[in-house]
Scaffold this motif. Structure first.
Motif, PDB file in Angstrom:
ATOM      1  N   SER A  86      23.173  86.563  16.886  1.00  0.00           N
ATOM      2  CA  SER A  86      24.605  86.409  16.670  1.00  0.00           C
ATOM      3  C   SER A  86      24.897  85.215  15.761  1.00  0.00           C
ATOM      4  O   SER A  86      24.079  84.298  15.610  1.00  0.00           O
ATOM      5  N   ARG A  87      26.074  85.236  15.176  1.00  0.00           N
ATOM      6  CA  ARG A  87      26.544  84.149  14.294  1.00  0.00           C
ATOM      7  C   ARG A  87      26.310  82.774  14.940  1.00  0.00           C
ATOM      8  O   ARG A  87      26.599  82.569  16.126  1.00  0.00           O
ATOM      9  N   SER A  88      25.752  81.852  14.157  1.00  0.00           N
ATOM     10  CA  SER A  88      25.489  80.469  14.581  1.00  0.00           C
ATOM     11  C   SER A  88      24.355  80.334  15.590  1.00  0.00           C
ATOM     12  O   SER A  88      24.186  79.270  16.194  1.00  0.00           O
ATOM     13  N   GLN A  89      23.582  81.394  15.764  1.00  0.00           N
ATOM     14  CA  GLN A  89      22.509  81.380  16.751  1.00  0.00           C
ATOM     15  C   GLN A  89      21.262  82.043  16.175  1.00  0.00           C
ATOM     16  O   GLN A  89      21.349  82.907  15.301  1.00  0.00           O
ATOM     17  N   GLY A  90      20.096  81.630  16.690  1.00  0.00           N
ATOM     18  CA  GLY A  90      18.853  82.170  16.171  1.00  0.00           C
ATOM     19  C   GLY A  90      18.718  81.889  14.684  1.00  0.00           C
ATOM     20  O   GLY A  90      18.910  80.762  14.223  1.00  0.00           O
ATOM     21  N   LYS A  91      18.417  82.929  13.918  1.00  0.00           N
ATOM     22  CA  LYS A  91      18.245  82.788  12.471  1.00  0.00           C
ATOM     23  C   LYS A  91      19.538  83.043  11.695  1.00  0.00           C
ATOM     24  O   LYS A  91      19.536  82.975  10.465  1.00  0.00           O
ATOM     25  N   SER A  92      20.620  83.378  12.396  1.00  0.00           N
ATOM     26  CA  SER A  92      21.904  83.655  11.728  1.00  0.00           C
ATOM     27  C   SER A  92      22.717  82.369  11.633  1.00  0.00           C
ATOM     28  O   SER A  92      23.481  82.028  12.531  1.00  0.00           O
ATOM     29  N   ILE A  93      22.521  81.644  10.560  1.00  0.00           N
ATOM     30  CA  ILE A  93      23.130  80.326  10.383  1.00  0.00           C
ATOM     31  C   ILE A  93      24.577  80.459   9.899  1.00  0.00           C
ATOM     32  O   ILE A  93      24.890  81.267   9.033  1.00  0.00           O
ATOM     33  N   ASP A  94      25.446  79.642  10.488  1.00  0.00           N
ATOM     34  CA  ASP A  94      26.840  79.572  10.041  1.00  0.00           C
ATOM     35  C   ASP A  94      27.285  78.115  10.133  1.00  0.00           C
ATOM     36  O   ASP A  94      27.361  77.557  11.224  1.00  0.00           O
ATOM     37  N   THR A  95      27.577  77.499   9.012  1.00  0.00           N
ATOM     38  CA  THR A  95      27.925  76.075   8.986  1.00  0.00           C
ATOM     39  C   THR A  95      29.408  75.804   9.213  1.00  0.00           C
ATOM     40  O   THR A  95      29.823  74.653   9.283  1.00  0.00           O
ATOM     41  N   LYS A  96      30.211  76.854   9.360  1.00  0.00           N
ATOM     42  CA  LYS A  96      31.645  76.659   9.572  1.00  0.00           C
ATOM     43  C   LYS A  96      31.919  76.080  10.957  1.00  0.00           C
ATOM     44  O   LYS A  96      31.129  76.247  11.893  1.00  0.00           O
ATOM     45  N   ASP A  97      33.085  75.448  11.099  1.00  0.00           N
ATOM     46  CA  ASP A  97      33.445  74.820  12.371  1.00  0.00           C
ATOM     47  C   ASP A  97      33.911  75.833  13.416  1.00  0.00           C
ATOM     48  O   ASP A  97      33.705  75.634  14.610  1.00  0.00           O
ATOM     49  N   SER A  98      34.556  76.894  12.969  1.00  0.00           N
ATOM     50  CA  SER A  98      35.185  77.825  13.911  1.00  0.00           C
ATOM     51  C   SER A  98      34.197  78.865  14.420  1.00  0.00           C
ATOM     52  O   SER A  98      33.268  79.270  13.721  1.00  0.00           O
ATOM     53  N   LEU A  99      34.418  79.296  15.656  1.00  0.00           N
ATOM     54  CA  LEU A  99      33.615  80.352  16.259  1.00  0.00           C
ATOM     55  C   LEU A  99      34.421  80.958  17.403  1.00  0.00           C
ATOM     56  O   LEU A  99      34.987  80.244  18.225  1.00  0.00           O
ATOM     57  N   SER A 100      34.474  82.279  17.438  1.00  0.00           N
ATOM     58  CA  SER A 100      35.179  82.960  18.521  1.00  0.00           C
ATOM     59  C   SER A 100      34.467  84.256  18.848  1.00  0.00           C
ATOM     60  O   SER A 100      33.683  84.784  18.048  1.00  0.00           O
ATOM     61  N   PHE A 101      34.752  84.761  20.036  1.00  0.00           N
ATOM     62  CA  PHE A 101      34.180  86.045  20.434  1.00  0.00           C
ATOM     63  C   PHE A 101      34.734  87.182  19.588  1.00  0.00           C
ATOM     64  O   PHE A 101      34.026  88.141  19.276  1.00  0.00           O
TER      65      PHE A 101
END
Length: 269
Positions: A86-101
């Protein structure tokens, strides 16, 4: 000339493969099955195994494809298993500040489109279970059936065991004003805040889920049984399974029973 040591090593590998039917697979780090896809501004990592009806697996907070190491081999015998970081986890990098379900649910809808899959079975654990519910609410046609284990609808002491909620509050108070400079520090805090402030799923929105659903929890899960039952009660075509002698990791602690039960649900009419 091949050395005796090397020959012994080869024979040992062949014997191991013969014994277990296949070489050990490092799920979540398998170049033979892994690929990146451009999904909504990030490169999302995905591994695909088996063939048949598509089955999307969504892991929990801070997890990865490897969370399903005890489940993928079973389901890959019958399904096309799509295991994703999933986004921001494992190998799926996301440098943005926001995250939601909601953001993650939309990611998976686009991933299915990218893979040219009209609809799939969904198996979600913990945060992945939450995302599975939102995927069925926001993208109804994408979900044929869903199995969600260890999900909650809102962030408070009625949806999480009071001791767990107290621990999260203490962590927040002790850490909210800490300076974070590295990617890992920022990302870890982003993932913590995801569960501390979210989700916010109403009971009325659950009634929008039209596909069959299997709602699962452990009998001593960090999600109270009462809350898990509430989720099932508000989905029109939902079944409830409370796994005996199980904590939050139902699919790992009781993987044989879990795999068979979820498979039977997916195969049922």
């Amino acid at each position: 000339m091949v050395s005796k040591t090397f020959l012994s090593l080869i024979i040992g590998c062949i014997s191991t493969i013969a014994m277990y039917g296949q070489a050990a697979v490092n799920y979540g780090n398998n170049p033979a099955a892994g690929k990146y896809y451009n999904i909504r501004g990030i490169r999302m990592y995905c591994e695909i195994y088996g063939s048949g009806k598509p089955l999307l697996m969504i892991h929990g907070n801070g997890g990865s494809i490897g969370s399903f190491a005890g489940n993928i081999p079973y389901f890959a015998k019958r399904y096309k298993v799509i295991a994703v970081d999933s986004r921001s986890q494992g190998k799926s990098i996301d440098t943005k500040d926001s995250l939601s379900f909601e953001m993650m649910a939309d990611d998976f809808a686009v991933l299915l489109d990218t893979l040219r899959i009209k609809s799939a079975y969904i198996l979600g654990w913990s945060d992945g279970g939450i995302t599975a519910l939102l995927l069925a609410i926001r993208h109804k046609n994408k979900v044929a059936k869903l199995a969600s284990t260890g999900a909650n609808l809102w962030p408070d002491s009625t949806a999480l065991m009071p001791s767990s909620w107290k621990s999260m509050n203490n962590q927040y108070k002790a850490s909210y004003n800490k300076k974070r400079t590295t990617y890992k520090e920022k990302n870890d805090w982003k993932l913590f805040m995801l569960d501390f402030k979210q989700p916010h799923i109403s009971l009325s929105s659950l009634k929008q889920i039209k596909c069959p659903a299997l709602i699962i929890g452990g009998d001593h899960d960090l999600i109270p049984v009462k809350h898990t039952a509430l989720i099932a009660q508000n989905i029109p075509k939902a079944l409830l399974w409370i796994v005996p002698n199980s904590g939050h990791a139902t699919l790992q602690e009781h993987k044989e029973d879990f795999n068979k039960k979820v498979d039977a649900f997916f195969q049922s009419n």
